[in-house]
Structures are given as C-alpha cells and as structure tokens.
Write a protein that holds these residues in place. Sequence first.
Motif, PDB file in Angstrom:
ATOM      1  N   ASN A  11     -12.055  54.227 -92.866  1.00  0.00           N
ATOM      2  CA  ASN A  11     -11.194  55.324 -92.426  1.00  0.00           C
ATOM      3  C   ASN A  11     -10.575  54.986 -91.077  1.00  0.00           C
ATOM      4  O   ASN A  11     -10.913  55.562 -90.045  1.00  0.00           O
ATOM      5  N   SER A  12      -9.684  54.022 -91.104  1.00  0.00           N
ATOM      6  CA  SER A  12      -8.964  53.565 -89.917  1.00  0.00           C
ATOM      7  C   SER A  12      -7.721  52.827 -90.399  1.00  0.00           C
ATOM      8  O   SER A  12      -7.746  52.185 -91.449  1.00  0.00           O
ATOM      9  N   ARG A  13      -6.650  52.923 -89.631  1.00  0.00           N
ATOM     10  CA  ARG A  13      -5.385  52.294 -90.019  1.00  0.00           C
ATOM     11  C   ARG A  13      -5.532  50.777 -90.099  1.00  0.00           C
ATOM     12  O   ARG A  13      -6.279  50.176 -89.312  1.00  0.00           O
ATOM     13  N   PRO A  14      -4.810  50.133 -91.011  1.00  0.00           N
ATOM     14  CA  PRO A  14      -4.894  48.672 -91.164  1.00  0.00           C
ATOM     15  C   PRO A  14      -4.625  47.921 -89.863  1.00  0.00           C
ATOM     16  O   PRO A  14      -5.267  46.909 -89.591  1.00  0.00           O
ATOM     17  N   GLU A  15      -3.709  48.415 -89.050  1.00  0.00           N
ATOM     18  CA  GLU A  15      -3.395  47.750 -87.780  1.00  0.00           C
ATOM     19  C   GLU A  15      -4.609  47.734 -86.863  1.00  0.00           C
ATOM     20  O   GLU A  15      -4.856  46.749 -86.158  1.00  0.00           O
ATOM     21  N   GLN A  16      -5.354  48.818 -86.857  1.00  0.00           N
ATOM     22  CA  GLN A  16      -6.537  48.898 -86.006  1.00  0.00           C
ATOM     23  C   GLN A  16      -7.655  47.996 -86.522  1.00  0.00           C
ATOM     24  O   GLN A  16      -8.326  47.315 -85.744  1.00  0.00           O
ATOM     25  N   VAL A  17      -7.859  48.003 -87.832  1.00  0.00           N
ATOM     26  CA  VAL A  17      -8.907  47.161 -88.415  1.00  0.00           C
ATOM     27  C   VAL A  17      -8.556  45.693 -88.191  1.00  0.00           C
ATOM     28  O   VAL A  17      -9.405  44.899 -87.758  1.00  0.00           O
ATOM     29  N   TRP A  18      -7.299  45.327 -88.447  1.00  0.00           N
ATOM     30  CA  TRP A  18      -6.896  43.938 -88.260  1.00  0.00           C
ATOM     31  C   TRP A  18      -7.035  43.518 -86.792  1.00  0.00           C
ATOM     32  O   TRP A  18      -7.481  42.414 -86.496  1.00  0.00           O
ATOM     33  N   ASP A  65      -1.669  36.531 -89.077  1.00  0.00           N
ATOM     34  CA  ASP A  65      -1.276  37.906 -88.776  1.00  0.00           C
ATOM     35  C   ASP A  65      -0.415  38.523 -89.871  1.00  0.00           C
ATOM     36  O   ASP A  65      -0.463  39.735 -90.084  1.00  0.00           O
ATOM     37  N   THR A  66       0.368  37.717 -90.566  1.00  0.00           N
ATOM     38  CA  THR A  66       1.230  38.245 -91.625  1.00  0.00           C
ATOM     39  C   THR A  66       0.397  38.745 -92.798  1.00  0.00           C
ATOM     40  O   THR A  66       0.618  39.847 -93.305  1.00  0.00           O
ATOM     41  N   ALA A  67      -0.563  37.945 -93.228  1.00  0.00           N
ATOM     42  CA  ALA A  67      -1.422  38.325 -94.355  1.00  0.00           C
ATOM     43  C   ALA A  67      -2.630  39.148 -93.917  1.00  0.00           C
ATOM     44  O   ALA A  67      -3.397  39.615 -94.760  1.00  0.00           O
ATOM     45  N   ARG A  68      -2.811  39.297 -92.608  1.00  0.00           N
ATOM     46  CA  ARG A  68      -4.001  39.963 -92.049  1.00  0.00           C
ATOM     47  C   ARG A  68      -5.267  39.333 -92.621  1.00  0.00           C
ATOM     48  O   ARG A  68      -6.150  40.002 -93.150  1.00  0.00           O
ATOM     49  N   ARG A  69      -5.357  38.010 -92.466  1.00  0.00           N
ATOM     50  CA  ARG A  69      -6.469  37.248 -93.031  1.00  0.00           C
ATOM     51  C   ARG A  69      -7.054  36.321 -91.971  1.00  0.00           C
ATOM     52  O   ARG A  69      -6.321  35.625 -91.275  1.00  0.00           O
ATOM     53  N   LEU A  70      -8.378  36.354 -91.861  1.00  0.00           N
ATOM     54  CA  LEU A  70      -9.125  35.469 -90.975  1.00  0.00           C
ATOM     55  C   LEU A  70     -10.053  34.631 -91.846  1.00  0.00           C
ATOM     56  O   LEU A  70     -10.806  35.175 -92.660  1.00  0.00           O
ATOM     57  N   ALA A  71      -9.994  33.316 -91.690  1.00  0.00           N
ATOM     58  CA  ALA A  71     -10.902  32.421 -92.411  1.00  0.00           C
ATOM     59  C   ALA A  71     -11.776  31.691 -91.399  1.00  0.00           C
ATOM     60  O   ALA A  71     -11.296  31.287 -90.333  1.00  0.00           O
ATOM     61  N   TYR A  72     -13.059  31.530 -91.745  1.00  0.00           N
ATOM     62  CA  TYR A  72     -13.987  30.855 -90.848  1.00  0.00           C
ATOM     63  C   TYR A  72     -15.073  30.158 -91.668  1.00  0.00           C
ATOM     64  O   TYR A  72     -15.254  30.440 -92.856  1.00  0.00           O
ATOM     65  N   ALA A  73     -15.791  29.246 -91.019  1.00  0.00           N
ATOM     66  CA  ALA A  73     -16.883  28.533 -91.672  1.00  0.00           C
ATOM     67  C   ALA A  73     -18.054  28.431 -90.709  1.00  0.00           C
ATOM     68  O   ALA A  73     -17.867  28.077 -89.544  1.00  0.00           O
ATOM     69  N   VAL A  74     -19.252  28.748 -91.187  1.00  0.00           N
ATOM     70  CA  VAL A  74     -20.452  28.546 -90.379  1.00  0.00           C
ATOM     71  C   VAL A  74     -20.730  27.043 -90.372  1.00  0.00           C
ATOM     72  O   VAL A  74     -20.828  26.412 -91.419  1.00  0.00           O
TER      73      VAL A  74
END
Length: 137
Positions: A11-18, A65-74
């Motif tokens: 329950n928060s706007r996509p801009e805030q979550v991103w 930022d365009t796709a609002r996607r973060l990728a990471y690897a441990v």
Amino acid sequence: MASIHTEVVINSRPEQVWAAIRDVGAVHVRLLPDRVVDTRLEGHVRILVLPDGRIIRELIVDVDDTARRLAYAVIEGARPPITHHHASFQVFPEGSDRSRLVWITDLLPDALATDTRARVERGAQDMKRTLEDAAIV
C-alpha cells in the motif's frame, strides 16, 4: 537450479517503493531495519551487516530506473553456503496508490530452496510493513 518467485502488494505508490528499492546503500533504513543493522557500498558491492555481526556481500548487477528493476547476486557470506545466487526486485503499479513487488531468486544447490523460500517470503512481508509504515508518515 531452484527459482523462487515471490510477490507482495504494498500500500504505497510505485515511485515510493522503487525509490526505497533502488537506494542500494540504505537497506538497513528503508527496507529491512530489523534484519540488517548497516549497509555499506564498495564500488558495485553492497555489504550488509546483520544483527549477529555476520556480513553478506552482494554484487549490484543492475539498477534499471525505466523498468524499476534491481538485480543483485550474493557473492559472499550466505549461510548455509550457496554455489550460485542471483536475484531481482521489480516494482509494478497495482492501481493508483499501490505497488506489486516481484522478487525472483535463483540459487544452487536446489536443496536450499525450501529454507530460502521461507526467508524470502518473510523478507517480503518485512519490506511490505516497512514501506507501508513509511507511506503513512
């Protein structure tokens, strides 16, 4: 390879979550304050300090930022030890004032899938709570 797919509606706007997800150096403040006590960055490596003092190193693979996607690897510090880990978060609009956070984690060995799924699902709920609390303020 095990692939864990978790989704949570926030329950928060996509801009805030991103904004919180993409702030890779503030996991301990913006996403998981009860599970991470500090976050540091060394180039493209994020260092998470857990309450017991354990350190996890993650390679930040991409922040889109365009796709609002973060990728990471441990890359170091996982317990139990893993031989491969890659994960991504992606934020989608869910109506006008809500978001859907999709968290996909691929890992080896497969035997760790059940425990990892439980941790990811708990983490998603913890992030939901933190992000919704921030949206109220």
